[in-house]
Design a protein around this motif. Structure first.
Motif, PDB file in Angstrom:
ATOM      1  N   GLN A 110      32.601  51.348  37.898  1.00 34.28           N
ATOM      2  CA  GLN A 110      31.727  50.585  38.731  1.00 34.28           C
ATOM      3  C   GLN A 110      32.173  50.070  40.051  1.00 34.28           C
ATOM      4  OE1 GLN A 110      31.805  46.845  36.400  1.00 34.28           O
ATOM      5  NE2 GLN A 110      33.047  47.758  35.080  1.00 34.28           N
ATOM      6  N   PHE A 111      31.254  49.501  40.783  1.00 35.49           N
ATOM      7  CA  PHE A 111      31.679  49.018  42.139  1.00 35.49           C
ATOM      8  C   PHE A 111      32.535  47.561  42.050  1.00 35.49           C
ATOM      9  CE2 PHE A 111      28.407  52.023  43.474  1.00 35.49           C
ATOM     10  CZ  PHE A 111      29.352  52.838  44.256  1.00 35.49           C
ATOM     11  N   GLY A 112      33.299  47.184  42.987  1.00 31.14           N
ATOM     12  CA  GLY A 112      33.741  45.889  42.926  1.00 31.14           C
ATOM     13  C   GLY A 112      33.413  45.206  44.366  1.00 31.14           C
ATOM     14  N   ARG A 113      32.893  45.949  45.114  1.00 29.35           N
ATOM     15  CA  ARG A 113      32.136  45.179  46.310  1.00 29.35           C
ATOM     16  C   ARG A 113      30.845  45.874  46.682  1.00 29.35           C
ATOM     17  NH1 ARG A 113      35.137  46.895  51.186  1.00 29.35           N
ATOM     18  NH2 ARG A 113      35.855  48.781  50.132  1.00 29.35           N
ATOM     19  N   ALA A 114      30.208  45.137  47.370  1.00 29.73           N
ATOM     20  CA  ALA A 114      28.546  45.552  47.784  1.00 29.73           C
ATOM     21  C   ALA A 114      28.164  45.117  49.212  1.00 29.73           C
ATOM     22  CB  ALA A 114      27.691  45.207  46.878  1.00 29.73           C
ATOM     23  N   VAL A 131      29.332  40.959  52.828  1.00 28.49           N
ATOM     24  CA  VAL A 131      30.129  41.886  51.931  1.00 28.49           C
ATOM     25  C   VAL A 131      30.477  40.960  50.844  1.00 28.49           C
ATOM     26  CG1 VAL A 131      31.966  43.467  51.377  1.00 28.49           C
ATOM     27  CG2 VAL A 131      30.964  43.379  53.724  1.00 28.49           C
ATOM     28  N   LYS A 132      29.850  41.228  49.519  1.00 29.13           N
ATOM     29  CA  LYS A 132      30.000  40.452  48.290  1.00 29.13           C
ATOM     30  C   LYS A 132      31.104  41.495  47.632  1.00 29.13           C
ATOM     31  CE  LYS A 132      28.191  38.910  44.075  1.00 29.13           C
ATOM     32  NZ  LYS A 132      28.544  37.474  44.203  1.00 29.13           N
ATOM     33  N   ASN A 133      32.150  40.626  46.942  1.00 26.36           N
ATOM     34  CA  ASN A 133      32.902  41.216  45.926  1.00 26.36           C
ATOM     35  C   ASN A 133      33.213  40.358  44.784  1.00 26.36           C
ATOM     36  OD1 ASN A 133      35.853  39.851  45.932  1.00 26.36           O
ATOM     37  ND2 ASN A 133      35.451  40.067  48.292  1.00 26.36           N
ATOM     38  N   ILE A 134      33.396  41.061  43.534  1.00 20.37           N
ATOM     39  CA  ILE A 134      33.438  40.168  42.492  1.00 20.37           C
ATOM     40  C   ILE A 134      35.001  39.908  42.091  1.00 20.37           C
ATOM     41  CG2 ILE A 134      31.295  40.386  41.427  1.00 20.37           C
ATOM     42  CD1 ILE A 134      34.247  42.666  40.315  1.00 20.37           C
ATOM     43  N   TYR A 135      35.760  40.084  42.977  1.00 14.86           N
ATOM     44  CA  TYR A 135      37.417  40.326  42.666  1.00 14.86           C
ATOM     45  C   TYR A 135      38.112  39.013  42.309  1.00 14.86           C
ATOM     46  CZ  TYR A 135      37.435  45.533  43.487  1.00 14.86           C
ATOM     47  OH  TYR A 135      37.109  46.669  43.785  1.00 14.86           O
ATOM     48  N   SER A 136      37.277  38.033  43.149  1.00 14.55           N
ATOM     49  CA  SER A 136      37.842  36.636  42.655  1.00 14.55           C
ATOM     50  C   SER A 136      37.648  36.217  41.261  1.00 14.55           C
ATOM     51  CB  SER A 136      37.261  35.628  43.674  1.00 14.55           C
ATOM     52  OG  SER A 136      37.819  35.690  45.170  1.00 14.55           O
TER      53      SER A 136
END
Length: 361
Positions: free
Chosen positions: A8-12, A18-23
């Motif tokens: 899957q992706f972690g950024r978009a 730029v959105k990421n779900i890493y936090s």
């Protein structure tokens, strides 16, 4: 028995930047290794090695890919044990908080030859400034596309049979949850469904849903309440103590594209362009919300111009990402020529020995 790998992706690249779900992933993790280095392709190989290390020991893992460069991994998450290995320098800048306990730093900066860095320094500076201009253009164009998508929704919102929509939603909730009630605090996790890449829109739906017993494909027009339905579905599940995973949209980061209920092996998914799929397995079903809005020729005429402009903006954003990606590739490849490979492998081997000797995988 080997574990599984989910891609899957972690950024978009979204209409809001730029959105990421890493936090969220860092918060979800029990232990985090923050891997520090200049921009590089070399860390991707490390994340693969780490992933295979755990897969061979029976752990399920998730690989999170760079949206700019195909097959380039920027994080590995070990499910179950909840250990995260993440590239924590540009373009993903994260710092540890819990020093000496659950957060660990592995730095590769000392593996770079200072003389070689100075030799390429001016070129890298100019190339970086140039690349940032193209990223800005891509993100502004994505904002334009998101605004047009909002316009696209308007004609369909008016005239929706919301009472019929609500009645069908209630039937879905009753059918799915019946008398279920879990005496525990639910856990909510966050992922990204897909994103725009230099090759166009891409998602990992097949990987995310492999083995899922019940896949519900939502079919509907823009503005027909799909995201609202999924949020309602997730909140109902959480009220009953069920864990949920929210898959966020790659265009509008306030909207969601799927809700996954791991304990029920059920996923509710927005199956419309650019991620339109059809049922193909037992347990797949279509959830139709198009029927709550009569679409006539006048509706289609009113949105035709908007759709054409929207597609044009997406086309241009893709072109800008292609230029940005090319610049970024040049920067990484140049920096990789500055690496002392012996020193790099020394740091890499130290990390691999550390996790190999860990008493808690």
């Amino acid at each position: 028995m080997n574990g599984t790998i989910t891609h899957q992706f972690g950024r978009a690249f979204t209409g809001q930047g730029v959105k990421n779900i890493y936090s969220d992933l860092i918060s979800e993790a029990r232990k985090v290794y923050f891997i520090k280095s200049p921009p590089t392709f070399k860390l991707s190989d490390l994340f693969k090695q780490v992933g295979y290390h755990y897969v061979k020991r029976g752990y399920d893992i998730e690989w999170f890919y760079d949206p700019l460069h195909a097959d380039t991994i920027e994080a590995t998450f070990v499910k179950g044990s909840r250990i995260l290995f993440i590239q924590a320098s540009h373009p993903i800048s994260f710092e540890p908080k819990f020093y000496g306990t659950t957060h660990h730093v592995v730095s590769f900066y000392e593996a770079y030859d200072e003389n070689k860095l100075r030799e390429h320094g001016e070129f890298l500076r100019e190339k970086t400034l140039h690349s940032e201009q193209w990223l800005d253009k891509a993100l502004q164009t994505m904002t334009n596309a998101k605004n047009l998508h909002d316009e696209w929704e308007v004609p369909y919102i008016s005239g929706m049979d919301w009472s019929g929509f609500d009645a069908q939603a209630e039937a879905l909730l009753n059918e799915t949850f019946t008398t279920l009630k879990f005496n525990k605090t639910p856990q909510r996790t966050h992922r990204l469904m897909g994103t725009l890449t230099p090759e166009g829109a891409k998602d990992y739906f097949d990987s995310l849903t492999k083995g899922v017993k019940r896949r519900i494909f939502i079919k509907g027009y823009p503005g027909s309440g799909k995201s609202t339905l999924m949020k309602r579905f997730a909140e109902k599940a959480e009220s009953l103590g069920l864990d949920t995973q929210w898959g966020w949209c790659g265009l509008d980061c306030n909207s969601i594209d799927y809700v996954w209920l791991p304990e029920l092996q059920t996923i509710l998914f927005d199956s419309t362009s650019p991620h339109e799929y059809e049922p193909e397995h037992a347990g797949d079903e279509i959830y139709d919300v198009k029927k709550f809005r009569d679409s006539n020729e006048a509706n289609h005429i009113s949105v035709d111009g908007i759709v054409a402009r929207y597609k044009e903006e997406i086309f241009h954003a893709t072109e800008y990402l292609q230029v940005y990606s090319t610049d970024d590739e040049t920067i990484r490849e140049t920096l990789d020529t500055c690496v002392n490979n012996f020193k790099w492998k020394e740091i890499e081997d130290h990390l691999l020995r550390k996790i190999d000797n860990s008493s808690v995988m």
